[in-house]
Design an enzyme around this catalytic site. Structure first.
Site, PDB file in Angstrom:
ATOM      1  CG  ASP A  13      -1.710   1.202   1.475  1.00 40.11           C
ATOM      2  OD1 ASP A  13      -1.501   2.202   0.752  1.00 40.11           O
ATOM      3  OD2 ASP A  13      -2.571   1.170   2.369  1.00 40.11           O
ATOM      4  CG  HIS A  20      -6.610   3.626   4.858  1.00 38.04           C
ATOM      5  ND1 HIS A  20      -5.265   3.388   4.652  1.00 38.04           N
ATOM      6  CD2 HIS A  20      -6.683   4.437   5.944  1.00 38.04           C
ATOM      7  CE1 HIS A  20      -4.562   4.019   5.586  1.00 38.04           C
ATOM      8  NE2 HIS A  20      -5.400   4.659   6.382  1.00 38.04           N
ATOM      9  CG  ASP A  52      -3.240  -3.405   0.281  1.00 40.85           C
ATOM     10  OD1 ASP A  52      -2.193  -3.083   0.865  1.00 40.85           O
ATOM     11  OD2 ASP A  52      -4.352  -3.451   0.832  1.00 40.85           O
ATOM     12  CE1 TYR A  89      -4.782  10.452   5.565  1.00 45.78           C
ATOM     13  CE2 TYR A  89      -4.684   8.078   5.956  1.00 45.78           C
ATOM     14  CZ  TYR A  89      -4.689   9.380   6.431  1.00 45.78           C
ATOM     15  OH  TYR A  89      -4.581   9.601   7.761  1.00 45.78           O
ATOM     16  CG  ASN A 103      14.696 -10.981   1.013  1.00 46.87           C
ATOM     17  OD1 ASN A 103      13.505 -10.682   1.054  1.00 46.87           O
ATOM     18  ND2 ASN A 103      15.114 -12.235   0.951  1.00 46.87           N
ATOM     19  CG  ASP A 130      -7.607  -3.409   1.608  1.00 42.30           C
ATOM     20  OD1 ASP A 130      -6.550  -3.317   2.265  1.00 42.30           O
ATOM     21  OD2 ASP A 130      -8.316  -2.423   1.329  1.00 42.30           O
ATOM     22  CE  LYS A 131      -9.082  -0.521   4.474  1.00 39.69           C
ATOM     23  NZ  LYS A 131      -8.015  -0.490   3.435  1.00 39.69           N
ATOM     24  CE1 TYR A 226      -3.146  -0.099  11.995  1.00 39.20           C
ATOM     25  CE2 TYR A 226      -3.188   2.236  11.521  1.00 39.20           C
ATOM     26  CZ  TYR A 226      -3.659   0.969  11.278  1.00 39.20           C
ATOM     27  OH  TYR A 226      -4.621   0.762  10.331  1.00 39.20           O
ATOM     28  CE  LYS A 229      -4.855  -5.723  11.887  1.00 40.07           C
ATOM     29  NZ  LYS A 229      -4.232  -6.690  12.779  1.00 40.07           N
ATOM     30  CB  SER A 240      -3.270 -32.640 -11.788  1.00 36.50           C
ATOM     31  OG  SER A 240      -3.923 -32.164 -12.914  1.00 36.50           O
ATOM     32  CG  ASP A 284     -11.793   2.892   6.577  1.00 40.45           C
ATOM     33  OD1 ASP A 284     -12.547   3.619   5.900  1.00 40.45           O
ATOM     34  OD2 ASP A 284     -10.770   3.326   7.150  1.00 40.45           O
TER      35      ASP A 284
HETATM   36  P1  13P Z   1      -4.929  -0.352   5.296  1.00 42.48           P
HETATM   37  O1  13P Z   1      -4.133  -1.300   6.154  1.00 42.48           O
HETATM   38  O2  13P Z   1      -5.650  -1.072   4.194  1.00 42.48           O
HETATM   39  O3  13P Z   1      -4.093   0.776   4.805  1.00 42.48           O
HETATM   40  O4  13P Z   1      -6.089   0.246   6.207  1.00 42.48           O
HETATM   41  C1  13P Z   1      -5.734   0.960   7.344  1.00 42.48           C
HETATM   42  C2  13P Z   1      -6.869   1.531   8.113  1.00 42.48           C
HETATM   43  O5  13P Z   1      -6.618   2.170   9.112  1.00 42.48           O
HETATM   44  C3  13P Z   1      -8.259   1.307   7.690  1.00 42.48           C
HETATM   45  O6  13P Z   1      -9.172   1.940   8.563  1.00 42.48           O
HETATM   46 MG    MG Z   2      -4.008   2.118   3.429  1.00 43.18          MG
HETATM   47 MG    MG Z   3      -4.897  -2.093   2.552  1.00 37.66          MG
END
Ligand code: 13P
Ligand code: MG
Ligand code: MG
Ligand code: 13P
Length: 374
Positions: A13, A20, A52, A89, A103, A130-131, A226, A229, A240, A284
């Site tokens: 992301d 988001h 993402d 954002y 890596n 996502d999320k 934080y 996520k 197969s 979200d």
């Molecule tokens: P993401 O991890 O998809 O960026 O979402 C973060 C978030 O705070 C959603 O409320």
């Molecule tokens: Mg995000």
């Molecule tokens: Mg995300």
């Protein structure tokens, strides 16, 4: 049989549009341009789930290859530049460092890679969510490869009847362990029932052939705070001697509860959706998963097929929306809000500090009250 093929799915992301919820088309275009310039990719496909970006790539360089990881990293950097111009954002959200060291693991992006000999026909499904977090794949991978009520092939296909090997990662202790199914089914479940800590990294046939692999990067552990996520990806080979495409898709018909959703701090149903409907909205969320099917032909990605666009998943979406209503009704109470140790961010330490003088030992308080009464 020719040279082995590697399928790499690397995601990040690097800026949301709007908030988001999604990825701006300019970023996807940029990512396509960057991958298009590569001399060593056999093929690639760029897509997104929610906010993402997912780079799906085939090549002959093996897993954990520095050049492939560098390409993904540079692509995300270029997309971050585009995100900054548009003031999207959280531009650069998942890129934890400026310096790349060969890596991409541990640097923010999620990585799922597998190397294999391309079979006579090679159907694969790339799941992208996502999320939510890597442990979200525990339930569906268990159903696909270990549950005969989901996968009838475990019962009636002689090539599957012997079962599969599950590799589980402990994301807190940084250790891994293998379980042989079905004999060690109960032992496996002790661990993977706690998806916030134990994640199924890969599934193998008994002869060592790779069947499935997932991304297990935990961003908040890496960053120590934080930063969103760890929206995960997972690759599953089908047919197969492996689960049929329909057996691999089947677990998502029953939306299970996953951690993530608003501010990465809530539990909610994982809703299977079409590519077009992959942008989270309500609170979200709810957390979403898409399934991109490919036939691989000499390294070329023939597809994708948008599996969850199918009407057969309408019922799952309805169920997920119902569960979402119920979970939302709990507001800030657990288990909708995650337990304190699982929450991505919390005001608890700040509030505790402010109120620290008002906290007194329970016994002392009672003793003082009793004295007052005398
Ligand atoms: P993401 O991890 O998809 O960026 O979402 C973060 C978030 O705070 C959603 O409320
Ligand atoms: Mg995000
Ligand atoms: Mg995300
Ligand atoms: P076909 O007979 O259409 O190839 O299907 C076999 C199968 O495995 C269906 O799940």
């Amino acid at each position: 049989m020719g040279e082995k093929l590697t399928l790499s799915v690397i995601k990040a992301d690097v800026g949301g549009y709007v908030g988001h919820s999604s990825v701006h088309p300019k970023l996807l275009e940029k990512a396509g341009e960057c991958l298009g310039e590569s001399k060593f990719l056999v093929d690639y496909h760029v897509t997104h789930v929610g906010d993402d970006i997912n780079l799906i790539m085939t090549h002959r360089k093996g897993v954990d290859n520095a050049e492939v990881h560098q390409l993904a990293w540079d692509t995300f950097l270029a997309c971050t530049e585009a995100a900054k111009e548009l003031k999207l954002y959280g531009a650069g959200q998942d890129l934890l460092s400026d310096a790349f060291s060969g890596n991409i693991k541990g640097m923010g992006p999620g990585v799922a890679e597998m190397e294999f000999e391309e079979r006579g026909s090679e159907p694969v499904i790339v799941f992208m969510a996502d999320k939510t977090e890597p442990g979200a794949w525990n339930y569906p991978l268990y159903k696909m490869f270990a549950d005969p009520f989901n996968t009838i092939g475990l019962v009636i296909d002689p090539n599957m009847h012997e079962g599969f090997i599950f590799e589980v990662h402990d994301l807190i202790e940084n250790k891994k362990v293998k379980f042989s199914l079905p004999e060690e089914l109960y032992d496996l479940l002790v661990f993977i029932g706690a998806p916030g800590r134990f994640c199924i990294k890969s599934v193998y046939k008994r002869d060592g052939t790779i069947a499935a692999t997932s991304s297990t990067e935990k961003l908040n552990f890496l960053a120590g705070q934080y930063v969103g996520k760890d929206d995960p990806v997972c690759i599953v080979r089908c047919q197969s001697g492996l689960p049929a495409v329909g057996e691999v898709l089947e677990p998502f018909a029953n939306p299970h509860l996953v951690s993530g959703w608003m501010r990465g701090s809530h539990s909610g149903p994982l809703m299977p959706v079409s590519f077009e409907n992959s942008n989270p909205t309500r609170f979200d969320g709810p957390p979403r998963v898409i399934a991109a099917g490919f036939q691989i032909a000499n390294g070329k990605l023939i597809g994708p097929q948008d599996f969850f666009a199918d009407v057969a998943y309408d019922g799952a979406r309805q169920k997920a929306n119902k569960i979402a209503n119920y979970m939302r009704s709990l507001g800030p109470f657990e288990p909708h809000r995650l337990s304190l140790d699982e929450m991505e961010y919390t005001t608890l330490p700040i509030v505790l500090k402010r109120l620290q003088d008002r906290f007194v030992p329970i016994e002392e308080d009672e003793a003082a009250a009793a004295k007052d009464e005398e």
